[in-house]
Design a protein around this motif. Structure first.
Motif, short mmCIF file in Angstrom:
data_model
loop_
_atom_site.label_atom_id
_atom_site.label_comp_id
_atom_site.label_asym_id
_atom_site.label_seq_id
_atom_site.Cartn_x
_atom_site.Cartn_y
_atom_site.Cartn_z
N PHE A 1 -0.56 2.54 15.01
CA PHE A 1 0.78 1.95 15.08
C PHE A 1 0.90 0.79 14.08
O PHE A 1 1.91 0.62 13.41
N SER B 1 1.12 2.17 10.57
CA SER B 1 2.43 2.77 10.30
C SER B 1 3.48 1.69 10.02
O SER B 1 4.31 1.84 9.11
N GLN C 1 2.10 7.23 12.57
CA GLN C 1 2.92 7.09 13.78
C GLN C 1 2.75 8.29 14.71
O GLN C 1 2.68 8.14 15.93
#
Length: 305
Positions: free
Chosen positions: A170, A173, A79
């Protein structure tokens, strides 16, 4: 309506509020400082949520194992990487294309969930994800001189590559957070999505805070006094951000990460509502078309997710 849908919509609204406040802070400190505020000032609230569950509501706490720590670390670091890449996009002249590709996060999350977890999405869910991703990508380039042809022919450019890589991190994560939270379930007497989510959030946000603080101490010490001088609004950002993250983690414990992230595109609708009704700005046809696609995708997700 299922609880994960309501939680996701609430989290998307809070994230929109947090993003608006972070933009305000950006005028008082650098990108790293504004990013740190999201994590560092969210720590006390994340720990408070877990403490309320443990000591006030008397919910049993999990006993984390190696799988939890592995996935939580992967999720937290991914992230941070994704956020830095997204911010880096704004240094490119044609950053709109890269931003559009970063919005492929839900589609990439679906792929990673299949590869690493063996989670399969139904055809209806995949179509819904594709529709919502298309809507967000259209909005991302709506105010730029970009055509569908150049959007696809630019795949090999550095800007597009940076955007795709941001979306990749992203997506990783999101899947990692779901995996970390689910890894805690066997250590509880009865699976408890609120406890699993709060425990995962508390560990991850402390990890991210320590990593970013270490970076600031080594590379950007000048940010520290700026962060300290803005502690009051930063606390509000921390509260809203931690609450939104708690929502994301709960939703992703209950539902596949790709589906949650696709539904989370409703944040764009909240953004445009603010643009039209609060700031009295006009939106163009492409933006309206993008919003319509997001609505269609969200409705399809609720039906098939």
């Amino acid at each position: 309506m299922e609880i994960w849908v309501l939680i996701t919509i609430a989290a998307a609204f809070l994230q929109n509020v947090r993003s608006a406040m972070q933009k305000h802070l950006k005028g008082r400190m650098g990108t790293t400082g504004a990013t740190f505020v999201r994590f560092g000032f969210g720590v006390p609230f994340a720990l408070s949520y877990m403490a309320i569950l443990a000591f006030v509501l008397d919910r049993p706490m999990p006993v984390p194992g190696a799988a939890f720590f592995l996935w939580a670390v992967v999720g937290g670091l991914s992230q941070i990487a994704a956020t830095f890449l997204l911010v880096h996009l704004f240094s490119f002249r044609n950053f709109a294309v890269g931003t559009a590709y970063s919005r492929t996060e839900p589609a990439q999350a679906a792929l990673f969930a299949l590869v690493f977890l063996g989670e399969r999405a139904s055809p209806g869910t995949l179509v819904a994800i594709a529709i919502s991703v298309a809507g967000v990508m259209i909005i991302s380039v709506a105010r730029s001189v970009v055509s569908p042809r150049t959007l696809f022919t630019s795949l090999l450019t550095r800007t597009a590559g940076t955007g795709l890589l941001s979306g990749t991190f992203f997506g990783i994560s999101a899947v990692a957070y779901r995996s970390a939270s689910l890894a805690l379930a066997p250590t509880l007497p009865v699976p408890d999505y609120m406890v699993q989510a709060s425990y995962t959030l508390a560990f991850v946000i402390v990890l991210q805070t320590l990593v970013m603080l270490g970076w600031i101490l080594m590379r950007e010490r000048a940010e520290l006094p700026r962060i300290a001088s803005a502690w009051r609004p930063a606390l509000v950002v921390g509260f809203v951000g931690a609450t939104a993250s708690f929502g994301w983690f709960m939703a992703m414990t209950l539902q596949q990460a790709a589906v949650v992230k696709a539904l989370a595109q409703v944040e764009m609708l909240f953004t445009f509502a603010s643009t039209v009704f609060i700031f009295k700005e006009r939106i163009n046809r492409l933006e309206i078309a993008g919003c319509a696609l997001i609505v269609v995708g969200v409705l399809a997700l609720i039906a098939y997710g």
